[in-house]
Design a protein around this motif. Structure first.
Motif, PDB file in Angstrom:
ATOM      1  N   ARG A 107      -9.524  -7.556  -3.396  1.00  0.00           N
ATOM      2  CA  ARG A 107      -8.978  -6.729  -3.367  1.00  0.00           C
ATOM      3  C   ARG A 107      -7.713  -7.110  -4.246  1.00  0.00           C
ATOM      4  O   ARG A 107      -7.372  -8.710  -4.186  1.00  0.00           O
ATOM      5  CB  ARG A 107      -7.817  -6.788  -1.373  1.00  0.00           C
ATOM      6  CG  ARG A 107      -6.955  -5.042  -1.286  1.00  0.00           C
ATOM      7  CD  ARG A 107      -6.631  -5.646   0.290  1.00  0.00           C
ATOM      8  NE  ARG A 107      -7.721  -5.386   0.741  1.00  0.00           N
ATOM      9  CZ  ARG A 107      -7.555  -3.975   1.225  1.00  0.00           C
ATOM     10  NH1 ARG A 107      -6.855  -2.886   1.401  1.00  0.00           N
ATOM     11  NH2 ARG A 107      -8.869  -3.049   2.019  1.00  0.00           N
TER      12      ARG A 107
ATOM     13  N   HIS B 231      -7.224 -13.649  16.975  1.00  0.00           N
ATOM     14  CA  HIS B 231      -6.301 -12.961  18.106  1.00  0.00           C
ATOM     15  C   HIS B 231      -6.452 -14.276  19.335  1.00  0.00           C
ATOM     16  O   HIS B 231      -6.021 -14.331  20.348  1.00  0.00           O
ATOM     17  CB  HIS B 231      -6.578 -12.105  18.431  1.00  0.00           C
ATOM     18  CG  HIS B 231      -7.025 -10.643  17.509  1.00  0.00           C
ATOM     19  ND1 HIS B 231      -4.862 -10.833  17.455  1.00  0.00           N
ATOM     20  CD2 HIS B 231      -7.216 -10.067  17.071  1.00  0.00           C
ATOM     21  CE1 HIS B 231      -4.971  -9.605  16.322  1.00  0.00           C
ATOM     22  NE2 HIS B 231      -6.287  -9.256  15.440  1.00  0.00           N
TER      23      HIS B 231
ATOM     24  N   TYR C 225       0.795  -1.428  -0.203  1.00  0.00           N
ATOM     25  CA  TYR C 225       0.112   0.130   0.304  1.00  0.00           C
ATOM     26  C   TYR C 225       1.000   1.198   0.025  1.00  0.00           C
ATOM     27  O   TYR C 225       1.392   1.764   1.376  1.00  0.00           O
ATOM     28  CB  TYR C 225      -1.092  -0.114   1.652  1.00  0.00           C
ATOM     29  CG  TYR C 225      -1.880  -0.559   1.141  1.00  0.00           C
ATOM     30  CD1 TYR C 225      -2.980  -1.167   0.757  1.00  0.00           C
ATOM     31  CD2 TYR C 225      -1.666  -1.887   2.594  1.00  0.00           C
ATOM     32  CE1 TYR C 225      -4.247  -2.147   1.031  1.00  0.00           C
ATOM     33  CE2 TYR C 225      -2.822  -3.168   2.650  1.00  0.00           C
ATOM     34  CZ  TYR C 225      -3.829  -3.290   2.035  1.00  0.00           C
ATOM     35  OH  TYR C 225      -4.568  -4.061   2.497  1.00  0.00           O
TER      36      TYR C 225
ATOM     37  N   GLU D 293     -12.441 -12.899  12.613  1.00  0.00           N
ATOM     38  CA  GLU D 293     -12.008 -12.519  13.545  1.00  0.00           C
ATOM     39  C   GLU D 293     -14.045 -12.803  13.862  1.00  0.00           C
ATOM     40  O   GLU D 293     -13.902 -11.995  14.674  1.00  0.00           O
ATOM     41  CB  GLU D 293     -12.088 -11.254  13.925  1.00  0.00           C
ATOM     42  CG  GLU D 293     -10.108 -11.074  13.902  1.00  0.00           C
ATOM     43  CD  GLU D 293     -10.108  -9.645  14.058  1.00  0.00           C
ATOM     44  OE1 GLU D 293     -10.017  -9.400  15.163  1.00  0.00           O
ATOM     45  OE2 GLU D 293      -8.807  -9.162  13.642  1.00  0.00           O
TER      46      GLU D 293
ATOM     47  N   ALA E 271       2.489  -4.559   2.934  1.00  0.00           N
ATOM     48  CA  ALA E 271       1.738  -5.451   4.500  1.00  0.00           C
ATOM     49  C   ALA E 271       1.703  -6.537   4.270  1.00  0.00           C
ATOM     50  O   ALA E 271       2.083  -7.656   4.942  1.00  0.00           O
ATOM     51  CB  ALA E 271       0.236  -4.813   3.949  1.00  0.00           C
TER      52      ALA E 271
ATOM     53  N   PRO F 282      -0.194 -10.883  15.642  1.00  0.00           N
ATOM     54  CA  PRO F 282      -0.537  -9.522  16.032  1.00  0.00           C
ATOM     55  C   PRO F 282      -1.338  -9.072  14.706  1.00  0.00           C
ATOM     56  O   PRO F 282      -1.351  -8.462  14.045  1.00  0.00           O
ATOM     57  CB  PRO F 282       0.868  -8.824  16.388  1.00  0.00           C
ATOM     58  CG  PRO F 282       2.226  -9.203  15.132  1.00  0.00           C
ATOM     59  CD  PRO F 282       1.041 -10.904  14.634  1.00  0.00           C
ATOM     60  N   ASN F 283      -1.910  -7.777  15.470  1.00  0.00           N
ATOM     61  CA  ASN F 283      -1.805  -6.612  14.684  1.00  0.00           C
ATOM     62  C   ASN F 283      -1.917  -6.281  13.537  1.00  0.00           C
ATOM     63  O   ASN F 283      -0.367  -5.393  13.979  1.00  0.00           O
ATOM     64  CB  ASN F 283      -2.786  -4.794  15.407  1.00  0.00           C
ATOM     65  CG  ASN F 283      -3.687  -5.237  16.360  1.00  0.00           C
ATOM     66  OD1 ASN F 283      -3.621  -4.989  17.479  1.00  0.00           O
ATOM     67  ND2 ASN F 283      -4.659  -6.150  15.976  1.00  0.00           N
ATOM     68  N   GLY F 284      -2.586  -5.872  12.078  1.00  0.00           N
ATOM     69  CA  GLY F 284      -1.668  -5.434  11.547  1.00  0.00           C
ATOM     70  C   GLY F 284      -0.596  -5.985  10.851  1.00  0.00           C
ATOM     71  O   GLY F 284       0.192  -5.818   9.796  1.00  0.00           O
ATOM     72  N   ALA F 285      -0.367  -7.753  11.099  1.00  0.00           N
ATOM     73  CA  ALA F 285       0.472  -8.625  10.392  1.00  0.00           C
ATOM     74  C   ALA F 285       0.266  -8.384   8.835  1.00  0.00           C
ATOM     75  O   ALA F 285       0.925  -8.974   8.065  1.00  0.00           O
ATOM     76  CB  ALA F 285       0.357  -9.793  11.202  1.00  0.00           C
ATOM     77  N   GLY F 286      -1.144  -7.756   8.278  1.00  0.00           N
ATOM     78  CA  GLY F 286      -1.387  -8.631   7.407  1.00  0.00           C
ATOM     79  C   GLY F 286      -2.702 -10.062   6.666  1.00  0.00           C
ATOM     80  O   GLY F 286      -2.534 -10.381   5.932  1.00  0.00           O
ATOM     81  N   LYS F 287      -3.185 -10.304   7.836  1.00  0.00           N
ATOM     82  CA  LYS F 287      -4.326 -10.929   7.455  1.00  0.00           C
ATOM     83  C   LYS F 287      -5.134 -10.973   6.974  1.00  0.00           C
ATOM     84  O   LYS F 287      -5.343 -11.634   5.634  1.00  0.00           O
ATOM     85  CB  LYS F 287      -4.366 -11.698   9.110  1.00  0.00           C
ATOM     86  CG  LYS F 287      -3.015 -11.964  10.257  1.00  0.00           C
ATOM     87  CD  LYS F 287      -4.106 -12.727  10.994  1.00  0.00           C
ATOM     88  CE  LYS F 287      -4.430 -11.191  12.497  1.00  0.00           C
ATOM     89  NZ  LYS F 287      -3.687 -10.348  13.133  1.00  0.00           N
ATOM     90  N   THR F 288      -5.994  -9.865   7.418  1.00  0.00           N
ATOM     91  CA  THR F 288      -6.910  -9.372   6.278  1.00  0.00           C
ATOM     92  C   THR F 288      -6.061  -9.055   5.225  1.00  0.00           C
ATOM     93  O   THR F 288      -7.696  -9.162   4.154  1.00  0.00           O
ATOM     94  CB  THR F 288      -7.846  -8.216   7.158  1.00  0.00           C
ATOM     95  OG1 THR F 288      -8.162  -8.220   9.042  1.00  0.00           O
ATOM     96  CG2 THR F 288      -8.712  -7.656   6.628  1.00  0.00           C
ATOM     97  N   THR F 289      -5.372  -8.638   4.809  1.00  0.00           N
ATOM     98  CA  THR F 289      -5.078  -8.322   3.094  1.00  0.00           C
ATOM     99  C   THR F 289      -4.893  -9.277   3.003  1.00  0.00           C
ATOM    100  O   THR F 289      -5.241  -9.342   1.683  1.00  0.00           O
ATOM    101  CB  THR F 289      -3.546  -7.540   3.742  1.00  0.00           C
ATOM    102  OG1 THR F 289      -4.394  -6.020   4.414  1.00  0.00           O
ATOM    103  CG2 THR F 289      -3.252  -6.879   2.467  1.00  0.00           C
TER     104      THR F 289
END
Ligand SMILES: Nc1ncnc2c1ncn2[C@@H]1O[C@H](COP(=O)(O)OP(=O)(O)OP(=O)(O)O)[C@@H](O)[C@H]1O
Length: 254
Positions: A57, A191, A17, A159, A22, A41-48
């Motif tokens: 995406r 998580h 991005y 999640e 990401a 962790p948060n921001g690790a790239g899972k949702t992406t």
């Protein structure tokens, strides 16, 4: 799990991005009919990563095959065989649960019986309720029902138990296991490590856009123990969650 046939193959996936990388060269397979967990962790790239596999995406580079279809050329075919949880905003406020299921079935061209869909997630009694009148656990179960409308081969749950009480979480685990046992592959992010341990056949740990470990929960735990790891305190025979469940029961509440 009887078979180890990959239904999703991700090779060298990269997503940038602007100046953020990401996802930095992820590769993994999801096997047919397993519950596969993406942890980290948060921001690790899972949702992406999930959204790229779901064809929602664009990726920067890499190769993804879903049930034999390429995300580059056959996104339409992939959409037909997957189930994705919608954001709550997609649930028109004036429609009740039956009407919402009918609406989605119409969009998919799926010939299903709405009451049967609601029964699958134990929401028959709420058929005439509006989505916003549901409890957190009921909302999640409804949202999982919507992923099943097109009888998908794979569902993606991002999640799904966040914010739920212990009973609602355990009920949702039972539901997800039932869906897997009925032949659907499940890809989930969470998580909660107890949840991943109970629910997932295999898990991948993602850190800064890379996979740092991938195996069954048992193998990962054994490997850690074999490396000499020991918990500081003696493990208690029960924990506070066991007390909660023991005091309040296991039945569907909400
Ligand atoms: N649309 C976007 N535009 C710019 N950066 C983004 C966008 N979406 C995600 N990112 C960034 O990409 C990285 C990975 O985010 P992602 O949401 O995939 O992580 P995650 O592992 O799902 O996190 P969480 O556990 O918090 O949901 C983060 O640094 C995030 O800020």
């Amino acid at each position: 799990m009887d078979t180890k046939k990959p239904i999703i193959t991700v090779k060298n996936l990269v997503k940038k991005y602007d100046d953020i990388i990401a996802v930095q060269g992820l590769s993994f397979d999801v096997y047919e009919n397993e519950i596969f967990g993406l942890l980290g962790p948060n921001g690790a790239g899972k949702t992406t990563t999930l959204e790229i596999i779901e064809t929602l995406r664009e990726k920067t580079s890499g190769e993804i095959i879903v049930d034999g279809y390429s995300v580059d050329k056959q996104a339409h075919q992939i959409k037909q065989i997957i189930g994705v949880q919608l954001q709550a905003a997609g649930y028109y406020p004036n429609l009740n649960l039956i009407e919402l299921i009918e609406l989605f079935a119409g969009l998919y061209g799926a010939n299903i019986k709405p009451m049967e869909m609601l029964a699958k997630v134990n929401l028959q009694d709420k058929a005439k309720s509006k989505y916003k009148a549901l409890s957190g656990g009921q909302k999640q179960r409804f949202s999982i029902a919507t992923t099943l409308i097109n009888e998908p081969k794979i569902i993606f749950l991002d999640e799904p138990t966040t914010g739920l009480d212990p009973q609602a979480r355990r009920n949702l685990w039972d539901l997800i296991i039932q869906i897997r046992n009925n032949g659907t592959t499940v890809v989930i992010t969470t998580h909660y490590m107890d949840e991943a341990e109970q629910l997932c056949d295999r898990v991948a740990f993602v850190e800064r856009g890379q996979i740092i470990a991938l195996d069954t929960p048992d193998n990962l735990i054994d490997k850690l123990v074999n490396s000499g790891f020991e918990r500081k305190k003696e493990v208690k025979k029960a924990n506070l969650e066991d007390v909660f469940i023991n005091l309040t029961g296991k039945e569907w509440r909400e």
